[in-house]
Motif scaffolding. Structure first.
Motif, PDB file in Angstrom:
ATOM      1  N   UNK A 279       0.576  -1.274   0.111  1.00  0.00           N
ATOM      2  CA  UNK A 279       0.133  -0.246   0.174  1.00  0.00           C
ATOM      3  C   UNK A 279       0.724   1.204  -0.059  1.00  0.00           C
ATOM      4  N   UNK A 280       0.214   2.148  -0.992  1.00  0.00           N
ATOM      5  CA  UNK A 280       1.647   3.461  -1.280  1.00  0.00           C
ATOM      6  C   UNK A 280       0.136   4.607  -0.510  1.00  0.00           C
ATOM      7  N   UNK A 281       0.746   5.155  -0.474  1.00  0.00           N
ATOM      8  CA  UNK A 281       0.372   7.573  -0.484  1.00  0.00           C
ATOM      9  C   UNK A 281       0.138   7.358  -1.924  1.00  0.00           C
ATOM     10  N   UNK A 282      -1.230   7.896  -2.707  1.00  0.00           N
ATOM     11  CA  UNK A 282      -0.961   7.515  -4.386  1.00  0.00           C
ATOM     12  C   UNK A 282      -0.315   9.402  -4.231  1.00  0.00           C
ATOM     13  N   UNK A 283       0.454   9.842  -3.539  1.00  0.00           N
ATOM     14  CA  UNK A 283       0.989  11.678  -3.379  1.00  0.00           C
ATOM     15  C   UNK A 283       2.708  11.548  -3.853  1.00  0.00           C
TER      16      UNK A 283
ATOM     17  N   UNK B 256       7.374  -4.562 -11.125  1.00  0.00           N
ATOM     18  CA  UNK B 256       5.991  -5.329 -11.142  1.00  0.00           C
ATOM     19  C   UNK B 256       4.855  -5.129 -10.538  1.00  0.00           C
ATOM     20  N   UNK B 257       4.529  -4.993  -9.567  1.00  0.00           N
ATOM     21  CA  UNK B 257       3.627  -4.747  -9.424  1.00  0.00           C
ATOM     22  C   UNK B 257       2.689  -2.966  -9.530  1.00  0.00           C
ATOM     23  N   UNK B 258       1.123  -4.270  -9.936  1.00  0.00           N
ATOM     24  CA  UNK B 258       0.174  -3.040 -10.869  1.00  0.00           C
ATOM     25  C   UNK B 258      -1.135  -2.596  -9.840  1.00  0.00           C
ATOM     26  N   UNK B 259      -1.540  -2.151  -9.813  1.00  0.00           N
ATOM     27  CA  UNK B 259      -2.626  -0.663  -9.875  1.00  0.00           C
ATOM     28  C   UNK B 259      -3.637  -1.989  -8.904  1.00  0.00           C
ATOM     29  N   UNK B 260      -4.082  -2.255  -7.599  1.00  0.00           N
ATOM     30  CA  UNK B 260      -4.899  -3.517  -7.487  1.00  0.00           C
ATOM     31  C   UNK B 260      -6.524  -2.763  -6.902  1.00  0.00           C
ATOM     32  N   UNK B 261      -6.044  -1.617  -6.766  1.00  0.00           N
ATOM     33  CA  UNK B 261      -7.355  -1.083  -5.852  1.00  0.00           C
ATOM     34  C   UNK B 261      -7.168   0.530  -5.103  1.00  0.00           C
ATOM     35  N   UNK B 262      -8.044   1.429  -5.398  1.00  0.00           N
ATOM     36  CA  UNK B 262      -7.841   2.924  -4.675  1.00  0.00           C
ATOM     37  C   UNK B 262      -8.961   3.072  -4.031  1.00  0.00           C
TER      38      UNK B 262
ATOM     39  N   UNK C  64      -3.059   3.431  -2.826  1.00  0.00           N
ATOM     40  CA  UNK C  64      -2.755   2.740  -3.798  1.00  0.00           C
ATOM     41  C   UNK C  64      -2.605   1.541  -3.247  1.00  0.00           C
ATOM     42  N   UNK C  65      -3.125   0.192  -3.428  1.00  0.00           N
ATOM     43  CA  UNK C  65      -2.963  -1.540  -3.440  1.00  0.00           C
ATOM     44  C   UNK C  65      -2.596  -1.637  -4.280  1.00  0.00           C
ATOM     45  N   UNK C  66      -1.558  -2.067  -4.330  1.00  0.00           N
ATOM     46  CA  UNK C  66      -0.515  -2.645  -5.341  1.00  0.00           C
ATOM     47  C   UNK C  66      -0.469  -4.344  -5.235  1.00  0.00           C
ATOM     48  N   UNK C  67      -0.578  -4.947  -6.624  1.00  0.00           N
ATOM     49  CA  UNK C  67       0.020  -6.604  -6.252  1.00  0.00           C
ATOM     50  C   UNK C  67       0.377  -7.207  -7.691  1.00  0.00           C
ATOM     51  N   UNK C  68       1.416  -7.903  -7.051  1.00  0.00           N
ATOM     52  CA  UNK C  68       2.666  -8.448  -8.009  1.00  0.00           C
ATOM     53  C   UNK C  68       2.302 -10.348  -7.692  1.00  0.00           C
TER      54      UNK C  68
END
Length: 263
Positions: A77-81, A93-99, A259-263
């Motif tokens: 999980x990252x701060x979108x800013x 290699x991570x992609x956005x899963x949810x906001x 943003x929650x990212x997933x790989x």
């Protein structure tokens, strides 16, 4: 403990990666720690990773070492800013899963418009700490099953509080409920951290659109206001338009997004 360094790149001054404990890594540059990586299971069983690094090279080599040892799928999980951190995870290699939007929620009933919002006819609001635990667990389980059968529980705000495996009610004293004579129809969970966090507001599917969620919010926010707390905060998945409308309708303001990212 694995003290064998993991190196990446051909430079003689390559950053060295060392696993210092279970699911913990350090990036070293001439014995100076220039980055740390960590992995931890969330209450829902998913494995989340985090990296705090001084520069891109340390981040990338930490990510490379961690991904080589950890089982997929992995989440973060990252701060979108935080553009640089997001870019680092994308390189790995991570992609956005949810906001998820973070809302600041006022508690003053003159601001929220909830000063005179009674529960629907036939229902009462049972304050936090007074709910019957068996009925509380029953409505929690029913709502989770209903959500899982439709949009999936992963569409709800991330649950970050540790709990025993298989137990979805961490602390019954944190829940207020909407009670019918024979069962509970909805619940709200407020956790008093630095700012009170509204961790969950949910109503049984067949009882929605009756004003139960607004009544639960009116009770919880009013309680916070009388305790001298001017604001709470809540997280809402961007696809949950009903929840966004509920909070924005009482004056809540979206302040940031994760943003929650997933790989």
């Amino acid at each position: 403990m694995n003290t064998k360094p993991f190196t990446s790149g051909l430079s003689e001054n390559a950053v060295m990666i060392t696993r210092v404990a279970d699911r913990q890594w350090h990036a070293l540059d001439d014995d100076l720690v220039v980055g740390r990586g960590h992995a931890q299971h969330r209450p829902d069983g998913r494995l989340f990773v985090s990296i705090d690094a001084w520069h891109d090279a340390a981040f990338d080599r930490l990510a490379e070492a961690m991904l080589a040892e950890l089982p997929a799928p992995l989440y973060t999980v990252v701060d979108e800013a935080d553009v640089e951190l997001t870019a680092g995870w994308r390189r790995a290699g991570f992609t956005i899963r949810r906001r998820e939007w973070e809302y600041v929620v006022p508690t003053d009933p003159r601001v929220t418009g909830l000063e005179a919002v009674p529960p629907p006819a036939g229902l009462t609001i049972v304050p936090a700490g007074r709910a019957d635990e068996s009925l509380l667990r029953a409505v929690d389980r029913a709502i989770r099953d209903e959500v899982e059968a439709t949009v999936g529980w992963q569409s709800m705000p991330a649950e970050v509080i540790p709990r025993p495996e298989g137990d979805t009610i961490v602390d019954p004293s944190k829940y207020a409920v909407a009670a019918a004579p024979d069962r509970y129809l909805g619940l709200i969970r407020v956790v008093p951290v630095k700012r009170p966090r509204i961790g969950l507001v949910a109503v049984r599917a067949g009882e929605q659109r009756r004003g139960i969620a607004r009544a639960l919010l009116a009770h919880a926010l009013g309680t916070l206001y009388r305790s001298g707390l001017a604001e709470a905060w809540a997280e809402v998945h961007e696809s949950n338009r009903a929840a966004s409308a509920l909070f924005e309708g009482i004056g809540a303001r979206p302040m940031s997004s994760n943003l929650e990212l997933v790989r």
